[in-house]
Design a protein around this motif. Sequence first.
Motif, PDB file in Angstrom:
ATOM      1  N   LYS A 180     -30.082 -37.825  24.982  1.00  0.00           N
ATOM      2  CA  LYS A 180     -28.681 -38.223  24.892  1.00  0.00           C
ATOM      3  C   LYS A 180     -28.397 -38.999  23.623  1.00  0.00           C
ATOM      4  CE  LYS A 180     -25.333 -41.146  27.339  1.00  0.00           C
ATOM      5  NZ  LYS A 180     -25.189 -42.104  28.466  1.00  0.00           N
ATOM      6  N   GLY A 181     -27.341 -38.589  22.912  1.00  0.00           N
ATOM      7  CA  GLY A 181     -26.843 -39.338  21.770  1.00  0.00           C
ATOM      8  C   GLY A 181     -25.508 -39.974  22.098  1.00  0.00           C
ATOM      9  N   ILE A 182     -24.971 -40.733  21.173  1.00  0.00           N
ATOM     10  CA  ILE A 182     -23.695 -41.411  21.416  1.00  0.00           C
ATOM     11  C   ILE A 182     -22.563 -40.406  21.575  1.00  0.00           C
ATOM     12  CG2 ILE A 182     -21.963 -42.925  20.379  1.00  0.00           C
ATOM     13  CD1 ILE A 182     -24.200 -44.561  19.199  1.00  0.00           C
ATOM     14  N   ASN A 183     -22.562 -39.373  20.756  1.00  0.00           N
ATOM     15  CA  ASN A 183     -21.486 -38.390  20.780  1.00  0.00           C
ATOM     16  C   ASN A 183     -21.946 -36.992  21.186  1.00  0.00           C
ATOM     17  OD1 ASN A 183     -19.340 -40.136  19.830  1.00  0.00           O
ATOM     18  ND2 ASN A 183     -20.371 -40.095  17.847  1.00  0.00           N
ATOM     19  N   GLY A 184     -23.161 -36.878  21.676  1.00  0.00           N
ATOM     20  CA  GLY A 184     -23.636 -35.549  22.042  1.00  0.00           C
ATOM     21  C   GLY A 184     -25.045 -35.569  22.583  1.00  0.00           C
ATOM     22  N   TYR A 185     -25.627 -34.388  22.698  1.00  0.00           N
ATOM     23  CA  TYR A 185     -26.944 -34.220  23.292  1.00  0.00           C
ATOM     24  C   TYR A 185     -27.783 -33.274  22.438  1.00  0.00           C
ATOM     25  CZ  TYR A 185     -24.867 -36.225  27.508  1.00  0.00           C
ATOM     26  OH  TYR A 185     -24.247 -37.059  28.396  1.00  0.00           O
ATOM     27  N   TYR A 186     -29.096 -33.497  22.473  1.00  0.00           N
ATOM     28  CA  TYR A 186     -30.056 -32.614  21.837  1.00  0.00           C
ATOM     29  C   TYR A 186     -30.794 -31.841  22.924  1.00  0.00           C
ATOM     30  CZ  TYR A 186     -29.226 -35.842  17.964  1.00  0.00           C
ATOM     31  OH  TYR A 186     -28.630 -36.619  16.987  1.00  0.00           O
ATOM     32  N   TYR A 187     -31.096 -30.578  22.658  1.00  0.00           N
ATOM     33  CA  TYR A 187     -31.854 -29.800  23.635  1.00  0.00           C
ATOM     34  C   TYR A 187     -32.479 -28.593  22.959  1.00  0.00           C
ATOM     35  CZ  TYR A 187     -27.846 -26.535  23.914  1.00  0.00           C
ATOM     36  OH  TYR A 187     -26.850 -25.628  23.636  1.00  0.00           O
ATOM     37  N   ARG A 188     -33.393 -27.943  23.655  1.00  0.00           N
ATOM     38  CA  ARG A 188     -34.045 -26.738  23.148  1.00  0.00           C
ATOM     39  C   ARG A 188     -33.225 -25.521  23.549  1.00  0.00           C
ATOM     40  NH1 ARG A 188     -37.472 -22.883  25.215  1.00  0.00           N
ATOM     41  NH2 ARG A 188     -38.922 -21.916  23.748  1.00  0.00           N
ATOM     42  N   ASP A 189     -33.057 -24.590  22.596  1.00  0.00           N
ATOM     43  CA  ASP A 189     -32.270 -23.398  22.869  1.00  0.00           C
ATOM     44  C   ASP A 189     -32.902 -22.203  22.164  1.00  0.00           C
ATOM     45  OD1 ASP A 189     -30.280 -21.817  23.875  1.00  0.00           O
ATOM     46  OD2 ASP A 189     -28.710 -22.525  22.520  1.00  0.00           O
ATOM     47  N   SER A 190     -32.485 -21.002  22.560  1.00  0.00           N
ATOM     48  CA  SER A 190     -32.918 -19.760  21.925  1.00  0.00           C
ATOM     49  C   SER A 190     -31.683 -18.949  21.550  1.00  0.00           C
ATOM     50  CB  SER A 190     -33.803 -18.945  22.883  1.00  0.00           C
ATOM     51  OG  SER A 190     -34.948 -19.669  23.260  1.00  0.00           O
ATOM     52  N   TRP A 191     -31.786 -18.168  20.471  1.00  0.00           N
ATOM     53  CA  TRP A 191     -30.654 -17.358  20.044  1.00  0.00           C
ATOM     54  C   TRP A 191     -31.153 -16.152  19.253  1.00  0.00           C
ATOM     55  CZ3 TRP A 191     -31.760 -22.240  18.336  1.00  0.00           C
ATOM     56  CH2 TRP A 191     -32.133 -22.376  16.991  1.00  0.00           C
ATOM     57  N   ASP A 192     -30.285 -15.166  19.140  1.00  0.00           N
ATOM     58  CA  ASP A 192     -30.585 -13.931  18.427  1.00  0.00           C
ATOM     59  C   ASP A 192     -30.229 -14.112  16.950  1.00  0.00           C
ATOM     60  OD1 ASP A 192     -30.942 -11.369  17.480  1.00  0.00           O
ATOM     61  OD2 ASP A 192     -29.898 -10.396  19.146  1.00  0.00           O
TER      62      ASP A 192
END
Length: 482
Positions: free
Chosen positions: A90-102
């Motif tokens: 958790k950040g002050i204005n958002g979130y970090y996470y792991r993702d996958s994309w094409d």
Amino acid sequence: MKKFLTIILLAAILLATACSDNNTSSVNSQNSSVSHTESNTTSSTDNSSQTSQSIITEAPTENTPNRVDDTLPQCEPANTVNFFTHNVMKGINGYYYRDSWDTGYNNMSSGIVYYDIPTGKTIPLCSKPQCPHDGNAFCPSTSFDSHFNILYNGYIYRFGNFINNENQYELKLMKTDLMGNELSLVSDVMTNVGGYISVHNVVVHYGKMIFVLESQAINDGIRTPYIIDLASGEYKEIYIPEPANGIYRWQSHALNHLICDGDWLYYTIREVTLKSDKLGFVESNYDYNRTEMFRYNLKSGETEVVAAMPDIYSSFTVNNGIIYYTVADRKNNTFSLYAYDVEKSNVTTLAQNVRQKFVDGKYVGDTNKVTVMTDRQYIYICTSGNYRRNDQLASGDDIDFYIYDFDGKELLHGLPDTGLDLSTGEWEYSFSALDGDIYIRFVDGSFSPYEEEDKLSGTYMIKTEDLINGGTEWTKLYKATK
């Protein structure tokens, strides 16, 4: 979301292992400390189990004192990461996470991304100009992919295996700054000539990272705790006292939950001995069967056996020197909640013989245990653990959820009608709580990317206080992937 959070939240309590500071991050944030709620459970005179003093063992040469900075953030015990669960970064204005994309031409890429709350946009955690974010060596987001990602004190720490030029597996700990400017090495943890090195649990506390390794080639597959100084990268094994003759330590129930509180690391190991005429590890064959709790002093290197804990209990968490633990009675389908003040050697009953439709997980380490968890503001209990799939034994209707204060006052039982029908299909979820917010990470396993948009999978959040006061508005944040 009715069945969703009745199944998910209801069953999703606790966290079994990497407590990460959740208040320290944003894309350009300053660190902030976590406020801890004081517990008053020690005022009770109700003693429901033995209260003998802990047994102290002298630190061998392996357990030498550590340089500890106790001005750094503590761990968040309800936001752990282990082999199955994902913690909330958790950040002050958002979130970090792991993702996958094409990335095009049927090529997939995965890495750390940032979800910005004001705009609702998600971008790879990389500030390199014109970077394609395709796994190239210069991309902080994608050049190093890891399922163990922990945000602590302004950095995201990432465990991962590499294969070197000699075809050996190397376990490394890397870190990424919160602007995506760099990916740097923290520690070359281990090289394994015999194969993959498995990380099971991680907890970060006072500038130290404690983690559990398992390697068939290095130590016969025995789970072993290590401690890394995040500033220097130096690491060492944490020595565990040897069991008495004839006692077998059940590896699948060893070190599967780590909690740090104050100067101490708490962990458990299930120990058994078989009857002389019996074979096979089933409960009826044991002469001796108990879960033993240890605590390791991060400053002195000493290890204690917390002897006053009962032989059989289902789950535990720790806050402000108080161990909160549950005991499950599977025969009568009830559970009880206790608070043990280690220093005062005093046990308080917070809830007793609470009846359920289905109770499992008699011992720490059992699947579907009656899980207790704290975000240092509230106590959460779920009768089926903090991670679950729809193919596990208990149904959603069998799972129940509670919120208590530290005095044992019941603040919430059950969940309000949330509206998401998950009576069919494949799904999985994990539960986290931090800063007085509850998070459910849900994955719709029945979704096909070749069909319509996946509208169900994601991380959902509600304030605990709002939930207690009858609120039903869950906010869907970022998407979730397996």
